[in-house]
Design a protein around this motif. Structure first.
Motif, PDB file in Angstrom:
ATOM      1  N   ALA A  22       0.838  -1.208   0.000  1.00 13.93           N
ATOM      2  CA  ALA A  22       0.000   0.000   0.000  1.00 13.93           C
ATOM      3  C   ALA A  22       0.871   1.256   0.000  1.00 13.93           C
ATOM      4  N   LYS A  23       1.964   1.234   0.789  1.00 15.65           N
ATOM      5  CA  LYS A  23       2.880   2.383   0.813  1.00 15.65           C
ATOM      6  C   LYS A  23       3.569   2.560  -0.533  1.00 15.65           C
ATOM      7  N   LEU A  24       3.956   1.435  -1.149  1.00 16.37           N
ATOM      8  CA  LEU A  24       4.570   1.493  -2.480  1.00 16.37           C
ATOM      9  C   LEU A  24       3.575   2.058  -3.499  1.00 16.37           C
ATOM     10  N   GLY A  25       2.327   1.586  -3.398  1.00 14.30           N
ATOM     11  CA  GLY A  25       1.274   2.082  -4.290  1.00 14.30           C
ATOM     12  C   GLY A  25       1.068   3.580  -4.140  1.00 14.30           C
ATOM     13  N   TYR A  26       1.099   4.048  -2.893  1.00 11.64           N
ATOM     14  CA  TYR A  26       0.934   5.487  -2.657  1.00 11.64           C
ATOM     15  C   TYR A  26       2.089   6.276  -3.267  1.00 11.64           C
ATOM     16  N   ASP A  27       3.316   5.768  -3.088  1.00 13.63           N
ATOM     17  CA  ASP A  27       4.488   6.451  -3.657  1.00 13.63           C
ATOM     18  C   ASP A  27       4.386   6.537  -5.176  1.00 13.63           C
ATOM     19  N   LEU A  28       3.931   5.440  -5.797  1.00 15.56           N
ATOM     20  CA  LEU A  28       3.776   5.427  -7.262  1.00 15.56           C
ATOM     21  C   LEU A  28       2.684   6.403  -7.703  1.00 15.56           C
ATOM     22  N   MET A  29       1.558   6.414  -6.975  1.00 11.55           N
ATOM     23  CA  MET A  29       0.468   7.347  -7.304  1.00 11.55           C
ATOM     24  C   MET A  29       0.931   8.796  -7.158  1.00 11.55           C
ATOM     25  N   ASP A  30       1.711   9.051  -6.092  1.00  7.36           N
ATOM     26  CA  ASP A  30       2.194  10.406  -5.850  1.00  7.36           C
ATOM     27  C   ASP A  30       3.160  10.833  -6.950  1.00  7.36           C
ATOM     28  N   ARG A  31       4.032   9.904  -7.352  1.00  8.81           N
ATOM     29  CA  ARG A  31       4.983  10.210  -8.427  1.00  8.81           C
ATOM     30  C   ARG A  31       4.252  10.435  -9.753  1.00  8.81           C
ATOM     31  N   LYS A  32       3.268   9.578 -10.026  1.00  5.38           N
ATOM     32  CA  LYS A  32       2.485   9.731 -11.251  1.00  5.38           C
ATOM     33  C   LYS A  32       1.765  11.074 -11.269  1.00  5.38           C
ATOM     34  N   ARG A  33       1.162  11.432 -10.153  1.00  2.00           N
ATOM     35  CA  ARG A  33       0.435  12.705 -10.070  1.00  2.00           C
ATOM     36  C   ARG A  33       1.363  13.884 -10.346  1.00  2.00           C
ATOM     37  N   ASN A  34       2.568  13.848  -9.765  1.00  2.00           N
ATOM     38  CA  ASN A  34       3.510  14.948  -9.962  1.00  2.00           C
ATOM     39  C   ASN A  34       3.961  15.059 -11.415  1.00  2.00           C
ATOM     40  N   THR A 157      -6.051  10.068  -9.986  1.00  2.00           N
ATOM     41  CA  THR A 157      -4.835   9.657  -9.270  1.00  2.00           C
ATOM     42  C   THR A 157      -4.831  10.214  -7.854  1.00  2.00           C
ATOM     43  N   GLN A 158      -5.274  11.457  -7.711  1.00  2.00           N
ATOM     44  CA  GLN A 158      -5.338  12.088  -6.388  1.00  2.00           C
ATOM     45  C   GLN A 158      -6.312  11.336  -5.478  1.00  2.00           C
ATOM     46  N   LYS A 159      -7.461  10.921  -6.035  1.00  2.00           N
ATOM     47  CA  LYS A 159      -8.451  10.168  -5.250  1.00  2.00           C
ATOM     48  C   LYS A 159      -7.859   8.847  -4.763  1.00  2.00           C
ATOM     49  N   ARG A 160      -7.154   8.161  -5.667  1.00  2.00           N
ATOM     50  CA  ARG A 160      -6.552   6.878  -5.289  1.00  2.00           C
ATOM     51  C   ARG A 160      -5.459   7.067  -4.239  1.00  2.00           C
ATOM     52  N   ALA A 161      -4.647   8.115  -4.416  1.00  2.00           N
ATOM     53  CA  ALA A 161      -3.588   8.396  -3.446  1.00  2.00           C
ATOM     54  C   ALA A 161      -4.188   8.735  -2.084  1.00  2.00           C
ATOM     55  N   ASN A 162      -5.264   9.516  -2.091  1.00  3.62           N
ATOM     56  CA  ASN A 162      -5.936   9.877  -0.830  1.00  3.62           C
ATOM     57  C   ASN A 162      -6.528   8.649  -0.149  1.00  3.62           C
ATOM     58  N   ALA A 163      -7.118   7.746  -0.965  1.00  3.72           N
ATOM     59  CA  ALA A 163      -7.694   6.520  -0.401  1.00  3.72           C
ATOM     60  C   ALA A 163      -6.616   5.671   0.263  1.00  3.72           C
ATOM     61  N   LEU A 164      -5.464   5.573  -0.400  1.00  2.00           N
ATOM     62  CA  LEU A 164      -4.361   4.801   0.178  1.00  2.00           C
ATOM     63  C   LEU A 164      -3.835   5.470   1.447  1.00  2.00           C
TER      64      LEU A 164
END
Length: 204
Positions: A22-34, A157-164
């Motif tokens: 889940a932490k890895l997923g959040y990091d990937l979502m955050d990187r993708k969003r940026n 992507t922001q919604k998914r990152a927030n959910a994680l």
């Protein structure tokens, strides 16, 4: 709120693995969003530049057309001689899994279809400027459509990152805490039970 699972070492290991994922997923979502935000900001700048060019070129084209109308009369007949351009092609490029359109106009030789004897340079100028506007409009359509798609992708992507970040990760953390405390409590109980048994055996 912790997800209630049976407190075993196996479930503890599974919860820890899930938390890491889940932490890895959040990091990937955050990187993708940026990356998507950076791409969108570049395109917004380009859209502004193209829009300025379109406004300027339209002004030049209409000024030339107005002069042509004054000197030649209404130019509708000459405009009718201009063929329809159907050389528009749309392809796609991918940015972090987001399909963005690329709009291209086939390079075509400018062919003035109206006669030279009944026209003047003002009509030629208007024709050239409107041809430039056509190309710029295709470019602006590409950029604005890409910005729209990127904005939607950033929102998802922001919604998914927030959910994680706000739901999934805290749930796994609470679950790990719950299992760890339950196992520690069980170990204390087992230790106390062993001490009682040992004392009973010693007293015997």
């Amino acid at each position: 709120m912790a997800v209630k699972v049976f407190p075993t070492k196996a479930n503890l290991m599974n919860a820890k693995k899930s938390l890491e994922l889940a932490k890895l997923g959040y990091d990937l979502m955050d990187r993708k969003r940026n990356i998507l935000i950076r791409e969108m900001m570049l395109l917004i700048d380009k859209a502004g530049e193209v829009q300025q060019k379109i406004d300027s070129t339209y002004s030049q084209a209409y000024a030339a057309l107005q002069k042509a109308n004054i000197t030649l009369g209404m130019c509708e007949e000459f405009a009718g001689a201009t063929p329809i351009d159907d050389g528009l092609k749309i392809d796609y490029r991918s940015v972090m899994g987001v399909e963005l359109p690329t709009v291209q106009l086939e390079d075509s030789k400018l062919d003035l279809r109206y006669g030279w004897t009944d026209t003047n340079s003002q009509l030629d100028e208007a024709y050239l400027r409107f041809d430039e506007v056509k190309k710029l409009t295709a470019r602006l359509a590409e950029v604005e459509s890409s910005v729209y798609k990127l904005a939607n992708a950033i929102k998802k992507t922001q919604k998914r990152a927030n959910a994680l970040s706000n739901i999934i990760i805290p749930q796994f953390q609470e679950t790990i805490k719950y299992i760890t405390e339950a196992l520690e409590e069980k170990e204390r109980e087992d230790f106390s039970r062993l001490k009682v048994i040992k004392k009973q055996k010693e007293s015997e």
